[in-house]
Scaffold this motif. Sequence first.
Motif, PDB file in Angstrom:
ATOM      1  N   GLY A 109      57.057  47.814  44.800  1.00 55.09           N
ATOM      2  CA  GLY A 109      56.948  47.193  43.485  1.00 55.09           C
ATOM      3  C   GLY A 109      55.560  47.270  42.881  1.00 55.09           C
ATOM      4  O   GLY A 109      54.641  47.877  43.427  1.00 55.09           O
ATOM      5  N   ALA A 110      55.432  46.622  41.727  1.00 56.93           N
ATOM      6  CA  ALA A 110      54.168  46.617  40.972  1.00 56.93           C
ATOM      7  C   ALA A 110      53.786  45.168  40.690  1.00 56.93           C
ATOM      8  O   ALA A 110      53.969  44.656  39.588  1.00 56.93           O
ATOM      9  N   TRP A 111      53.263  44.513  41.712  1.00 56.63           N
ATOM     10  CA  TRP A 111      52.966  43.085  41.607  1.00 56.63           C
ATOM     11  C   TRP A 111      51.583  42.800  41.035  1.00 56.63           C
ATOM     12  O   TRP A 111      51.296  41.675  40.649  1.00 56.63           O
ATOM     13  N   LYS A 112      50.724  43.792  40.994  1.00 56.62           N
ATOM     14  CA  LYS A 112      49.361  43.545  40.521  1.00 56.62           C
ATOM     15  C   LYS A 112      49.349  43.435  39.002  1.00 56.62           C
ATOM     16  O   LYS A 112      49.872  44.295  38.303  1.00 56.62           O
ATOM     17  N   TYR A 113      48.749  42.381  38.510  1.00 57.84           N
ATOM     18  CA  TYR A 113      48.694  42.163  37.072  1.00 57.84           C
ATOM     19  C   TYR A 113      47.499  42.893  36.460  1.00 57.84           C
ATOM     20  O   TYR A 113      46.541  43.248  37.145  1.00 57.84           O
ATOM     21  N   SER A 114      47.563  43.113  35.156  1.00 56.08           N
ATOM     22  CA  SER A 114      46.472  43.777  34.441  1.00 56.08           C
ATOM     23  C   SER A 114      45.330  42.797  34.216  1.00 56.08           C
ATOM     24  O   SER A 114      45.550  41.634  33.870  1.00 56.08           O
ATOM     25  N   SER A 115      44.122  43.274  34.403  1.00 55.02           N
ATOM     26  CA  SER A 115      42.952  42.434  34.193  1.00 55.02           C
ATOM     27  C   SER A 115      42.626  42.332  32.708  1.00 55.02           C
ATOM     28  O   SER A 115      42.803  43.286  31.943  1.00 55.02           O
ATOM     29  N   ALA A 116      42.148  41.159  32.297  1.00 58.14           N
ATOM     30  CA  ALA A 116      41.667  40.979  30.925  1.00 58.14           C
ATOM     31  C   ALA A 116      40.228  41.462  30.783  1.00 58.14           C
ATOM     32  O   ALA A 116      39.681  41.464  29.683  1.00 58.14           O
ATOM     33  N   ARG A 117      39.613  41.842  31.916  1.00 60.10           N
ATOM     34  CA  ARG A 117      38.236  42.350  31.948  1.00 60.10           C
ATOM     35  C   ARG A 117      37.251  41.341  31.353  1.00 60.10           C
ATOM     36  O   ARG A 117      36.385  41.676  30.546  1.00 60.10           O
ATOM     37  N   LEU A 118      37.421  40.088  31.768  1.00 65.68           N
ATOM     38  CA  LEU A 118      36.525  39.021  31.334  1.00 65.68           C
ATOM     39  C   LEU A 118      35.728  38.511  32.528  1.00 65.68           C
ATOM     40  O   LEU A 118      36.249  38.435  33.646  1.00 65.68           O
ATOM     41  N   ASP A 119      34.482  38.162  32.304  1.00 66.92           N
ATOM     42  CA  ASP A 119      33.659  37.588  33.364  1.00 66.92           C
ATOM     43  C   ASP A 119      34.303  36.308  33.893  1.00 66.92           C
ATOM     44  O   ASP A 119      34.814  35.489  33.120  1.00 66.92           O
ATOM     45  N   LYS A 120      34.302  36.158  35.199  1.00 66.41           N
ATOM     46  CA  LYS A 120      34.763  34.952  35.893  1.00 66.41           C
ATOM     47  C   LYS A 120      36.276  34.735  35.820  1.00 66.41           C
ATOM     48  O   LYS A 120      36.754  33.656  36.170  1.00 66.41           O
ATOM     49  N   GLU A 121      37.039  35.733  35.395  1.00 64.46           N
ATOM     50  CA  GLU A 121      38.479  35.505  35.283  1.00 64.46           C
ATOM     51  C   GLU A 121      39.138  35.254  36.634  1.00 64.46           C
ATOM     52  O   GLU A 121      40.212  34.648  36.703  1.00 64.46           O
ATOM     53  N   GLU A 122      38.497  35.721  37.715  1.00 64.19           N
ATOM     54  CA  GLU A 122      39.044  35.494  39.050  1.00 64.19           C
ATOM     55  C   GLU A 122      38.499  34.216  39.676  1.00 64.19           C
ATOM     56  O   GLU A 122      38.917  33.836  40.767  1.00 64.19           O
ATOM     57  N   GLU A 128      44.725  32.733  35.360  1.00 63.47           N
ATOM     58  CA  GLU A 128      45.445  33.479  36.387  1.00 63.47           C
ATOM     59  C   GLU A 128      46.290  34.574  35.759  1.00 63.47           C
ATOM     60  O   GLU A 128      46.542  34.577  34.551  1.00 63.47           O
ATOM     61  N   GLY A 129      46.721  35.503  36.604  1.00 66.44           N
ATOM     62  CA  GLY A 129      47.522  36.620  36.145  1.00 66.44           C
ATOM     63  C   GLY A 129      48.961  36.225  35.856  1.00 66.44           C
ATOM     64  O   GLY A 129      49.499  35.276  36.443  1.00 66.44           O
ATOM     65  N   ALA A 130      49.594  36.984  34.975  1.00 69.17           N
ATOM     66  CA  ALA A 130      50.959  36.673  34.554  1.00 69.17           C
ATOM     67  C   ALA A 130      51.943  36.728  35.714  1.00 69.17           C
ATOM     68  O   ALA A 130      52.818  35.858  35.851  1.00 69.17           O
ATOM     69  N   THR A 131      51.825  37.758  36.571  1.00 68.82           N
ATOM     70  CA  THR A 131      52.792  37.884  37.659  1.00 68.82           C
ATOM     71  C   THR A 131      52.646  36.757  38.676  1.00 68.82           C
ATOM     72  O   THR A 131      53.632  36.331  39.280  1.00 68.82           O
ATOM     73  N   VAL A 132      51.418  36.254  38.855  1.00 68.00           N
ATOM     74  CA  VAL A 132      51.203  35.117  39.756  1.00 68.00           C
ATOM     75  C   VAL A 132      51.918  33.882  39.208  1.00 68.00           C
ATOM     76  O   VAL A 132      52.614  33.162  39.933  1.00 68.00           O
ATOM     77  N   PHE A 133      51.756  33.653  37.925  1.00 70.17           N
ATOM     78  CA  PHE A 133      52.378  32.508  37.255  1.00 70.17           C
ATOM     79  C   PHE A 133      53.904  32.590  37.321  1.00 70.17           C
ATOM     80  O   PHE A 133      54.586  31.621  37.681  1.00 70.17           O
TER      81      PHE A 133
END
Length: 249
Positions: A109-122, A128-133
């Motif tokens: 599958g493709a569980w990894k979500y796309s990054s918003a490329r923002l500082d401190k997003e992790e 949090e990422g959409a797929t995690v939610f």
Amino acid sequence: SGKRLPISVAPDNGRKIAIIGGGPGGLTCAYYLKRLGYSVTVFEMQPKLGGMLYYGIPEYRLPKKILDWEIQGILDLGINARVNMKFGVDFDLESLIAAGYEAVFMAIGAWKYSSARLDKEEEVAGVEGATVFLERQGLGVPNPVGNKVGVIGGGNTAMDCVRTSLRLGAEKVYLIYRRSEKEMPANPEEIEAAHDEGIEFVLLSAPHRIVEEDGNLTNLEYLKMELGEPDESGRRRPVPVEGSETLLR
């Protein structure tokens, strides 16, 4: 009617195949291999089969009762399923070969979500990422949201997140998208439903900075955009408007 049509299955040819991943790809592969006479076992890391259909698509769009019925119809052909089995932890290729499997189909599958490329997003709590939610919602575990929720994106996954947030009790939900509604890749009926449910669309806007205090999200700053020439996707490219930094209301 709840009745199943008869499905032909070739006699067992004595050959074993392992499928890693019980989502749409893995289940489809298992279905056709079994009909060709192979002995098939599906290994799935989650408690339930279905992959993104089960853990990524909300109940209001795809009821679990219907999905379970469809999956059971595949298993009833004589397919074995082993859940809560994570590849690389509970088993590996060597153990499958030792168990007599002659081929392995990887459908992880493709569980990894796309990054918003923002500082401190992790790092910032509340981001949090959409797929995690959506996965947490699919698992049926507590999935708290605040009074205000912002979702970045314009596809079907973003629509799932904004509409799920409303159902979890959020008072105000924003959809932040860098192009206009015309360029949104989401299905038109999903966009219409989001409007009908009161989602506020913040269009021609791209996330710029996470606003936080003591490691907790307090707001999101975005840049207003203008549409330029079409990019490789055929949609007009969003171009930032200088000095347009704005905070969500």
